[in-house]
Design an enzyme around this catalytic site. Structure first.
Site, PDB file in Angstrom:
ATOM      1  CG  LEU A  69      -1.887  -1.227   1.253  1.00 35.05           C
ATOM      2  CD1 LEU A  69      -2.742  -1.181   2.505  1.00 35.05           C
ATOM      3  CD2 LEU A  69      -2.757  -1.282   0.013  1.00 35.05           C
ATOM      4  NE  ARG A  70       5.405   0.851  -3.362  1.00 32.72           N
ATOM      5  CZ  ARG A  70       6.538   0.154  -3.421  1.00 32.72           C
ATOM      6  NH1 ARG A  70       7.182  -0.154  -2.295  1.00 32.72           N
ATOM      7  NH2 ARG A  70       7.025  -0.258  -4.577  1.00 32.72           N
ATOM      8  CG  ASP A 101       3.809  -9.474  -6.394  1.00 36.56           C
ATOM      9  OD1 ASP A 101       3.990  -9.006  -5.258  1.00 36.56           O
ATOM     10  OD2 ASP A 101       4.732  -9.761  -7.163  1.00 36.56           O
TER      11      ASP A 101
END
Length: 430
Positions: free
Chosen positions: A64-65, A305
């Site tokens: 999700l960063r 992914d």
């Protein structure tokens, strides 16, 4: 909100349900599958004629960063991408900045995700402090904070003793350790070993990088009986070892990425950085074995992914480009594409992205175990409406994810996600 989804083909792989029926939703739960109660007065009616009504998809691998890498992805953008892809539950990696190795960080991430009222986030806690491979984290505290397992993300562990201690501890308390089988020293390259990598002059990753790690993991599982989930198997030899371990009765599960399931090293083309991925894309025989392994149940789940990458990080020479690709919005279509090629029915395809990933999560879901990845009366209303007809072009600019890089850009993919309901709330409509 009361919602009535009418005339759809209701498919629930967990129970074997597959027939035309209505689904009635109220107070965030499914109140009927079939005939709605006589006094049921919906606020919203959705006509699903000619479409599939299925459990919300469960994705076991998505980055999700946030926190720390918001220039590549924000929670809001990536969870919006998730519901656009029909994903109502997703497992996120601990390799944020800071690393998810403390309960407070996990609780903050879950709180921010819940406030968005979109796809629900299931965090993996870091296996070692700072993912440095030295000191084990406080697994009990991280589990209490909401972690569903423990992972090193892409950071391979060179110290086998640390892995052994982690599995011993996890086994004692029933935790699951999520490992991507990759030898620390052999896994440093950027392309799969083979003629193509040699001609292109790229540093390579041999199949042995995966198989050596798998042999080590299986030996440690034999001695500790810890439950291990193997993330993103990438080779034919890896599939064969997982199959053998399951026949032996080892408590292991495994998944495969949509990238490895459909692409090969030839898709790198002329140093196309969109195909700079982790794990690396291997040869056609590996791809064929992965497809067969997912079909026969050796591999339990298919994952997106999802790894959003900033455009500047991809606009570099192949070996220097950041690995990763967006995938949440492609999961259903690429699963369907695989199923059609393998001659599988839609229920079997759906099981790989609903009930079987939920089974991998198992008891870590706690009181939600009977709801995630399935449709049942009284269960949480996580539902998606899917089409199997027609094709759509993958256009990066149309993706909701902040990361636009995908090796499937320009592909014509089958099926669409038409609507996603999360806990009784309409989170997405096409």
């Amino acid at each position: 909100m009361k919602i009535l989804i009418q005339n759809g083909r209701v498919i629930d792989p967990a129970s074997g349900l597959d027939h035309i029926a209505d689904v009635a939703i109220a107070a965030g739960h499914i109140v009927a599958i079939g005939q709605a109660p006589q006094d049921f007065e919906p606020n919203k009616v959705m006509d699903a004629q000619g479409c599939i009504v299925a459990p919300g998809l469960v994705d076991l691998a998505a980055r999700l960063r946030e926190p720390g890498q918001e220039h590549e992805g924000m929670l809001a953008s990536e969870l919006a991408a998730a519901v656009a892809g029909g994903v109502t539950w997703l497992v996120c990696s601990p390799d944020t900045d800071p690393v998810l190795d403390e309960p407070g960080l996990v609780e903050r991430l879950r709180y921010r995700a819940e406030k968005l009222h979109q796809s629900r986030v299931l965090p993996l806690g870091a296996l070692t402090v700072g993912l440095k491979g030295e000191v084990l984290t406080e697994m009990g505290q991280l589990t209490a904070a909401g972690c569903v397992g423990f992972s090193q993300a892409e950071v391979a562990l060179p110290n086998t003793q640390v892995v052994q201690r982690a599995l011993q501890y996890a086994s004692s308390f029933g935790y699951t350790v999520w490992l991507r089988p990759q030898d620390f020293y052999l896994g440093q390259g950027v392309a799969a070993s083979g003629p193509l990598a040699t001609r292109m002059g790229l540093s390579s990753v041999p199949v042995a990088a995966e198989t050596i790690a798998l042999h080590t993991i299986f030996e440690l599982v034999r001695s500790t009986r810890a439950r291990v989930h193997l993330c993103r198997i990438s080779s034919a030899a890896g599939v064969a070892l997982v199959r053998q371990a399951k026949v032996e009765g080892l408590p292991v599960t495994a998944d495969v990425s949509i990238n490895s399931l459909h692409l090969t090293d030839a898709d790198m083309g002329y140093f196309d950085s969109r195909a700079r991925l982790t794990p690396v894309l291997r040869q056609q025989q590996d791809r064929d074995a992965l497809r067969a392994g997912l079909a026969d149940g050796t591999l339990d789940a298919l994952v997106s992914d999802h790894t959003p990458v900033d455009a500047d990080a991809k606009a570099l020479p192949f070996a220097e480009a950041e690995p990763g690709a967006t995938g949440l919005e492609l999961l259903w279509s690429l699963a369907l594409k695989w199923g059609q090629a393998e001659g599988l029915d839609v229920s079997a395809v759906l099981s790989r992205i609903t009930s079987q990933p939920a089974r991998v999560l198992g008891a870590s879901l706690r009181d939600l175990q009977s709801s995630v990845g399935q449709l049942r009366v009284g269960g949480v209303a996580d539902v998606c409406v899917l089409s199997t007809e027609g094709h759509w072009p993958v256009s990066p600019s149309a993706l909701r994810s902040q990361g636009k890089s995908t090796p499937f850009s320009g592909y014509e993919l089958p099926g669409r996600v038409l609507a996603t309901v999360v806990a009784g709330h309409v989170a997405f409509e096409a």
